[in-house]
Design an enzyme around this catalytic site. Structure first.
Site, PDB file in Angstrom:
ATOM      1  N   GLU A   1      61.904-128.265  10.293  1.00  0.00           N
ATOM      2  CA  GLU A   1      60.423-128.537  10.515  1.00  0.00           C
ATOM      3  C   GLU A   1      60.085-129.846  10.671  1.00  0.00           C
ATOM      4  OE1 GLU A   1      58.489-126.015  11.050  1.00  0.00           O
ATOM      5  OE2 GLU A   1      59.223-124.313   9.663  1.00  0.00           O
TER       6      GLU A   1
ATOM      7  N   GLU B   1      37.443-127.599 -10.240  1.00  0.00           N
ATOM      8  CA  GLU B   1      38.232-128.644  -9.713  1.00  0.00           C
ATOM      9  C   GLU B   1      38.496-129.012  -8.227  1.00  0.00           C
ATOM     10  OE1 GLU B   1      39.939-131.699 -12.033  1.00  0.00           O
ATOM     11  OE2 GLU B   1      38.094-130.999 -12.507  1.00  0.00           O
TER      12      GLU B   1
ATOM     13  N   HIS C   1      52.946-117.419   6.070  1.00  0.00           N
ATOM     14  CA  HIS C   1      54.165-118.291   5.866  1.00  0.00           C
ATOM     15  C   HIS C   1      54.300-119.401   4.683  1.00  0.00           C
ATOM     16  CE1 HIS C   1      57.466-120.779   8.084  1.00  0.00           C
ATOM     17  NE2 HIS C   1      57.385-121.135   6.688  1.00  0.00           N
TER      18      HIS C   1
ATOM     19  N   HIS D   1      56.032-129.208   2.617  1.00  0.00           N
ATOM     20  CA  HIS D   1      55.966-127.649   3.000  1.00  0.00           C
ATOM     21  C   HIS D   1      56.732-126.781   2.014  1.00  0.00           C
ATOM     22  CE1 HIS D   1      55.934-124.015   5.337  1.00  0.00           C
ATOM     23  NE2 HIS D   1      57.245-124.130   5.417  1.00  0.00           N
TER      24      HIS D   1
ATOM     25  N   HIS E   1      56.235-122.247   0.143  1.00  0.00           N
ATOM     26  CA  HIS E   1      55.771-121.034   0.334  1.00  0.00           C
ATOM     27  C   HIS E   1      55.127-120.566  -1.068  1.00  0.00           C
ATOM     28  CE1 HIS E   1      59.268-120.566   3.477  1.00  0.00           C
ATOM     29  NE2 HIS E   1      58.445-121.232   3.727  1.00  0.00           N
TER      30      HIS E   1
HETATM   31  P1  13P Z   1      64.304-125.354   6.902  1.00  0.00           P
HETATM   32  O1  13P Z   1      65.561-124.685   5.967  1.00  0.00           O
HETATM   33  O2  13P Z   1      65.022-125.746   8.220  1.00  0.00           O
HETATM   34  O3  13P Z   1      63.962-126.348   6.068  1.00  0.00           O
HETATM   35  O4  13P Z   1      63.236-124.321   6.992  1.00  0.00           O
HETATM   36  C1  13P Z   1      62.675-123.565   5.626  1.00  0.00           C
HETATM   37  C2  13P Z   1      61.406-123.307   5.932  1.00  0.00           C
HETATM   38  O5  13P Z   1      60.439-123.216   5.340  1.00  0.00           O
HETATM   39  C3  13P Z   1      60.947-123.170   7.415  1.00  0.00           C
HETATM   40  O6  13P Z   1      59.545-123.070   7.519  1.00  0.00           O
HETATM   41 ZN    ZN Z   2      58.485-122.500   5.752  1.00  0.00          ZN
END
Ligand code: 13P
Ligand code: ZN
Length: 271
Positions: free
Chosen positions: A116, A169, A210, A139, A141
């Site tokens: 990413e 908040e 995602h 980033h 999840h």
């Molecule tokens: P990477 O292992 O390449 O960092 O990817 C993980 C991910 O969350 C893809 O969106």
């Molecule tokens: Zn991801």
């Protein structure tokens, strides 16, 4: 030269990735972090003229030439970072051509930066224009935020409004709101550009089905932004199927924003 394994930025990366893993946000290799470092702080630990190898990034990041980042490795697990940082993290500098990363440390098993990287570097470029203090793009999840994207409209205003309504908040922590992208293929320049475009307006960008991106001055601030969205999304998922007897009215959201003197997205309230 000081031992890099004791560098504060490395400690922070280890703590943050472990913390995120334990929250259940970063299953397997899920999630990635890029953290811009000052040349002076890196020099204390590394000979910055020594390039281990060069790795093409596949896109143009001319605005970041010479900038140094510590970045999680692709296919590496957040849960393992604290035990072997030199394998799971790398320190890269964007080379003079703007399309090559010079590896200064890490990825010791021959690995490379996250897939990413386009979304990360493009987001850094945009956020730095809005806030020269921005250092981190994260980033991850987070479970409830993702769950929410299964059942909620994917519209910046509507999504932000629902999150703001969940707890007082939220509007204080992110008065600028949340951008939402539809489902897209990840790991390429297209999603990178779409994310960066949203980062023109927001420090938080949800990738439907995602995960989420956050940007901030340091790891704590960026983590805190995402953590607050995730908390609100959890409240939403706990209550979405029940009658809502009480809610924070738009007038009350406005009162909070004004009480804290915030520059908030007034157009996201229905007043
Ligand atoms: P990477 O292992 O390449 O960092 O990817 C993980 C991910 O969350 C893809 O969106
Ligand atoms: Zn991801």
């Amino acid at each position: 030269m000081k031992n890099i394994l004791n560098a504060p930025f490395l400690e922070e990366m280890k703590k943050t990735t472990s913390n995120m893993y334990r929250l259940g946000w970063d299953e397997r290799n899920g999630g990635n972090i890029s953290y811009m470092l000052e040349e002076d702080e890196v020099k204390e630990y590394l000979d910055i003229n020594k390039v281990i190898r060069t790795i093409p990034t596949g896109f143009d990041a001319t605005e970041l030439i010479g900038k140094i980042f510590i970045v999680t490795g692709t296919a590496k697990y957040f849960k393992n970072v604290e035990f072997d940082p030199e394998k799971n993290l790398g320190i890269i500098r964007i080379a003079e051509d703007g399309t090559t990363a010079q590896l200064l440390w890490g990825y010791k098993d021959g690995g490379k930066f996250t897939s990413e990287l386009p979304a990360h570097l493009m987001s850094h470029i945009v956020r730095l224009k809005h806030d020269p203090q921005n250092r981190v793009v994260m980033h991850t999840h987070p479970t409830h935020t993702l769950a929410m994207t299964h059942i909620h409209e994917l519209d910046d205003k509507k999504f932000t409004h629902t999150i703001w309504e969940m707890c007082t908040e939220c509007i204080v922590v992110f008065p600028d709101g949340i951008g939402v992208l539809p489902w897209m293929v990840c790991g390429n320049e297209e999603i990178g550009k779409a994310t960066a475009q949203k980062m023109e307006e927001y420090r938080l960008v949800v990738w439907a089905l995602h995960g989420i991106y956050g940007a901030g001055k340091d790891l704590d601030e960026t983590f805190g932004l995402i953590e607050t969205v995730e908390k609100a999304a959890q409240l939403y998922m706990l209550t979405a199927h029940m009658p809502h007897i009480n809610t924070i009215l738009d007038k009350e959201l406005k009162d909070v924003a004004e009480a804290f003197n915030l520059d908030y997205r007034k157009d996201f309230l229905n007043l």
